[in-house]
Enzyme design. Sequence first.
Site, PDB file in Angstrom:
ATOM      1  CB  SER A 230      -0.967  -0.048   1.179  1.00  9.70           C
ATOM      2  OG  SER A 230      -2.009   0.886   1.020  1.00  9.70           O
TER       3      SER A 230
ATOM      4  CG  HIS B 262      -5.318  -2.766  -0.435  1.00  6.49           C
ATOM      5  ND1 HIS B 262      -4.360  -2.355  -1.340  1.00  6.49           N
ATOM      6  CD2 HIS B 262      -5.173  -1.959   0.647  1.00  6.49           C
ATOM      7  CE1 HIS B 262      -3.671  -1.347  -0.832  1.00  6.49           C
ATOM      8  NE2 HIS B 262      -4.145  -1.082   0.371  1.00  6.49           N
TER       9      HIS B 262
ATOM     10  CD  GLU C 246      -2.205  -3.082  -3.974  1.00  7.77           C
ATOM     11  OE1 GLU C 246      -3.424  -3.126  -3.692  1.00  7.77           O
ATOM     12  OE2 GLU C 246      -1.395  -2.394  -3.340  1.00  7.77           O
TER      13      GLU C 246
END
Length: 319
Positions: free
Chosen positions: A123, A285, A220
């Site tokens: 992230s 995620h 992602e």
Amino acid sequence: MTAVPSSAAPLARPPRLRPGARVAVVAPSGPVPADRLEAGLGVLRDWGLEPVVMPHVHDVHPDLDYLAGTDADRAADLRAAWCDPSVDAVFCARGGYGAHRMVDLLDWAAIRAAGPKVFVGYSDITALHEAFALRAGYATLHGPMVATERFLEDAPTREHLRATLFEPEQVRTLGLDTAAALVPGRARGILYGGCVSLLAAAIGTPHARPDAQGGLLAIEDTGEEPYRLDGILTRLLRSGSLSGLAGVVCGSWQECGPYEKVRAVLADRFGPLGIPVIEELGFGHGPTALTVPLGVPAVLDAPADGGRCTLTVEVPALL
């Protein structure tokens, strides 16, 4: 200023972990829930590791409560952990926001002098993955963080990280059953990437990746609606950051809208490049998050006949 390493060159891999290894936990981004941190530390101890919580992990910035303490303190924790010769690995507690605020406060000369270590996160931690690659020349692990729901609640996610840390030769081929060929083909390159919005945010900053020559991009994201994802990918394309890209591996797009609309954006932006693209490999995620080694050579295989799509690293993630 050190030269930016070529995307086509493998990066220095750290040693694998062994029982008894000391692992530092840092919070480079958002505040860390204390209960989740304690649960995550318990998992690490169950693995035979000795976790060390750095001094500012429990901090909250006095004015900006979305940050885990001040930029200087978060950077100091990471530098101290990396430069401590008794520490074998550095695990991020969680993502959120803030890593790219403190990345330029790190002493990269000292980090290079200390040598490579296991570094795990995803992230917002993408900003640090890119910095370790481009400013230190180190391979890292895009993997689950110890104070997050995914790490605590999904057994396959935890097991894949554990195997990568202790037995990396056993998990060289990645791909859940959801993996499919968005654009069929086969490609080889050096893995890099992470949260795609963070990659786009780095464009124009010091030490940014100039192109993707010889690279395999693993991306992602979460919470980016299709039109915003379109803008993110368009910015990467227009900037030249994806020039020379060999292939793309996509993970999860949690809370990014209906997946058919996300898929349409991915096909529209990547299809004209004429390179293979795998969708839904199983990292990021999503419900299960595989650990993806960054900075190592890998082969992307997306068969046109509907066969199993995989990403296979050519060397173990860790030595």
